[in-house]
Design a protein around this motif. Structure first.
Motif, PDB file in Angstrom:
ATOM      1  N   SER A  20       0.831  -1.208   0.000  1.00 34.77           N
ATOM      2  CA  SER A  20       0.000   0.000   0.000  1.00 34.77           C
ATOM      3  C   SER A  20       0.861   1.252   0.000  1.00 34.77           C
ATOM      4  O   SER A  20       0.612   2.197  -0.758  1.00 34.77           O
ATOM      5  N   PHE A  21       1.878   1.267   0.850  1.00 41.03           N
ATOM      6  CA  PHE A  21       2.758   2.429   0.939  1.00 41.03           C
ATOM      7  C   PHE A  21       3.504   2.636  -0.374  1.00 41.03           C
ATOM      8  O   PHE A  21       3.560   3.754  -0.908  1.00 41.03           O
ATOM      9  N   LEU A  22       4.074   1.569  -0.920  1.00 40.93           N
ATOM     10  CA  LEU A  22       4.798   1.671  -2.179  1.00 40.93           C
ATOM     11  C   LEU A  22       3.854   2.083  -3.308  1.00 40.93           C
ATOM     12  O   LEU A  22       4.202   2.919  -4.148  1.00 40.93           O
ATOM     13  N   GLY A  23       2.651   1.528  -3.306  1.00 40.87           N
ATOM     14  CA  GLY A  23       1.669   1.890  -4.322  1.00 40.87           C
ATOM     15  C   GLY A  23       1.342   3.380  -4.301  1.00 40.87           C
ATOM     16  O   GLY A  23       1.221   4.020  -5.345  1.00 40.87           O
ATOM     17  N   ARG A  24       1.226   3.943  -3.105  1.00 38.63           N
ATOM     18  CA  ARG A  24       0.962   5.385  -2.990  1.00 38.63           C
ATOM     19  C   ARG A  24       2.130   6.191  -3.541  1.00 38.63           C
ATOM     20  O   ARG A  24       1.943   7.220  -4.186  1.00 38.63           O
ATOM     21  N   ARG A  25       3.347   5.734  -3.307  1.00 39.70           N
ATOM     22  CA  ARG A  25       4.534   6.443  -3.797  1.00 39.70           C
ATOM     23  C   ARG A  25       4.633   6.362  -5.328  1.00 39.70           C
ATOM     24  O   ARG A  25       5.123   7.283  -5.959  1.00 39.70           O
ATOM     25  N   LEU A  26       4.159   5.266  -5.894  1.00 41.26           N
ATOM     26  CA  LEU A  26       4.241   5.079  -7.347  1.00 41.26           C
ATOM     27  C   LEU A  26       3.046   5.652  -8.090  1.00 41.26           C
ATOM     28  O   LEU A  26       3.073   5.777  -9.306  1.00 41.26           O
ATOM     29  N   ARG A  27       1.994   6.004  -7.353  1.00 37.35           N
ATOM     30  CA  ARG A  27       0.771   6.513  -7.971  1.00 37.35           C
ATOM     31  C   ARG A  27       1.065   7.812  -8.705  1.00 37.35           C
ATOM     32  O   ARG A  27       1.796   8.658  -8.210  1.00 37.35           O
ATOM     33  N   PRO A  28       0.481   7.962  -9.888  1.00 40.96           N
ATOM     34  CA  PRO A  28       0.737   9.194 -10.633  1.00 40.96           C
ATOM     35  C   PRO A  28       0.207  10.421  -9.922  1.00 40.96           C
ATOM     36  O   PRO A  28      -0.794  10.357  -9.219  1.00 40.96           O
ATOM     37  N   LEU A 105       1.473   6.160 -22.198  1.00 40.84           N
ATOM     38  CA  LEU A 105       1.618   5.099 -21.211  1.00 40.84           C
ATOM     39  C   LEU A 105       3.083   4.715 -21.051  1.00 40.84           C
ATOM     40  O   LEU A 105       3.587   4.607 -19.928  1.00 40.84           O
ATOM     41  N   ALA A 106       3.783   4.525 -22.162  1.00 42.15           N
ATOM     42  CA  ALA A 106       5.195   4.135 -22.107  1.00 42.15           C
ATOM     43  C   ALA A 106       6.027   5.204 -21.405  1.00 42.15           C
ATOM     44  O   ALA A 106       6.899   4.885 -20.581  1.00 42.15           O
ATOM     45  N   ASP A 107       5.763   6.478 -21.724  1.00 45.54           N
ATOM     46  CA  ASP A 107       6.508   7.567 -21.079  1.00 45.54           C
ATOM     47  C   ASP A 107       6.265   7.584 -19.570  1.00 45.54           C
ATOM     48  O   ASP A 107       7.196   7.755 -18.781  1.00 45.54           O
ATOM     49  N   GLU A 108       5.001   7.412 -19.189  1.00 44.42           N
ATOM     50  CA  GLU A 108       4.641   7.441 -17.764  1.00 44.42           C
ATOM     51  C   GLU A 108       5.294   6.278 -17.018  1.00 44.42           C
ATOM     52  O   GLU A 108       5.869   6.459 -15.932  1.00 44.42           O
ATOM     53  N   VAL A 109       5.218   5.083 -17.604  1.00 46.12           N
ATOM     54  CA  VAL A 109       5.811   3.900 -16.970  1.00 46.12           C
ATOM     55  C   VAL A 109       7.329   4.058 -16.873  1.00 46.12           C
ATOM     56  O   VAL A 109       7.928   3.772 -15.825  1.00 46.12           O
ATOM     57  N   HIS A 110       7.938   4.536 -17.942  1.00 43.02           N
ATOM     58  CA  HIS A 110       9.398   4.726 -17.929  1.00 43.02           C
ATOM     59  C   HIS A 110       9.812   5.708 -16.836  1.00 43.02           C
ATOM     60  O   HIS A 110      10.774   5.465 -16.098  1.00 43.02           O
ATOM     61  N   ALA A 114      12.090   4.610 -13.705  1.00 43.72           N
ATOM     62  CA  ALA A 114      13.383   5.271 -13.520  1.00 43.72           C
ATOM     63  C   ALA A 114      13.498   5.851 -12.114  1.00 43.72           C
ATOM     64  O   ALA A 114      14.545   5.732 -11.462  1.00 43.72           O
ATOM     65  N   ALA A 115      12.420   6.458 -11.629  1.00 43.06           N
ATOM     66  CA  ALA A 115      12.437   7.016 -10.272  1.00 43.06           C
ATOM     67  C   ALA A 115      12.597   5.907  -9.234  1.00 43.06           C
ATOM     68  O   ALA A 115      13.389   6.037  -8.289  1.00 43.06           O
ATOM     69  N   LEU A 116      11.871   4.811  -9.418  1.00 44.96           N
ATOM     70  CA  LEU A 116      11.981   3.693  -8.482  1.00 44.96           C
ATOM     71  C   LEU A 116      13.362   3.057  -8.554  1.00 44.96           C
ATOM     72  O   LEU A 116      13.959   2.718  -7.526  1.00 44.96           O
ATOM     73  N   ALA A 117      13.911   2.913  -9.764  1.00 49.70           N
ATOM     74  CA  ALA A 117      15.257   2.341  -9.917  1.00 49.70           C
ATOM     75  C   ALA A 117      16.293   3.187  -9.191  1.00 49.70           C
ATOM     76  O   ALA A 117      17.222   2.653  -8.564  1.00 49.70           O
ATOM     77  N   SER A 118      16.131   4.490  -9.235  1.00 50.69           N
ATOM     78  CA  SER A 118      17.053   5.382  -8.549  1.00 50.69           C
ATOM     79  C   SER A 118      17.011   5.169  -7.030  1.00 50.69           C
ATOM     80  O   SER A 118      18.050   5.110  -6.367  1.00 50.69           O
TER      81      SER A 118
END
Length: 154
Positions: A20-28, A105-110, A114-118
């Motif tokens: 849930s916490f990670l999902g909130r951080r990844l939410r657009p 969609l591709a731009d948003e996912v990328h 990238a933010a999560l990978a960092s």
């Protein structure tokens, strides 16, 4: 309650909180990008499952068709999805991604990946990243254990 049940319950509680916490951080952030979590979910679904009727999209989203009607109209008006007549049922339409929708969609996912990978690179060691990949495989197995409506498969 058996010891194994307690461990499973503890895992379930801990996993729910973490996801849930990670999902909130990844939410657009819809204010920044114009692409809400709901829109991103619909676009992602059309990408993963291919074209579908509005009823099929609503069922996979776990919502009533009426809930998605406005959102689908917005996506269509913004040029991100295409609505075409159903080949055999004149009462239905079929939704599919447009090229701009696919690119968006591709731009948003990328951007999100990238933010999560960092963050992963900065916060986790190589061994921890390997553990995270193994945990992802376990999460995939858990997801496969649920049916289309989010109910556990028998």
């Amino acid at each position: 309650m058996k010891h194994d049940d307690t461990d499973a319950a503890q895992c379930a509680a801990r996993l729910r909180v973490a996801v849930s916490f990670l999902g909130r951080r990844l939410r657009p952030n819809g204010h920044r990008t114009g692409l809400s979590a709901a829109k991103l979910s619909v676009l992602g679904q059309l990408y993963r499952f291919g074209p579908g009727t509005p009823s099929e999209v609503a069922a996979r989203e776990g919502v009533k068709l009426q809930t998605l009607t406005r959102l689908l109209a917005e996506l269509e008006a913004e040029g991100w999805l295409l609505r075409e007549p159903h080949a055999t049922d004149g009462r239905q339409s079929v939704l599919s991604l447009t090229r701009p929708g696919l690119k968006r969609l591709a731009d948003e996912v990328h951007e999100r990946e990238a933010a999560l990978a960092s963050v992963i690179d900065a916060a986790l060691s190589a061994d921890e990243r390997a553990q995270l990949l193994a945990a992802c495989a376990l999460l995939d197995r858990l997801c496969e254990s649920y049916g289309a409506e989010g109910e556990r498969k028998s």
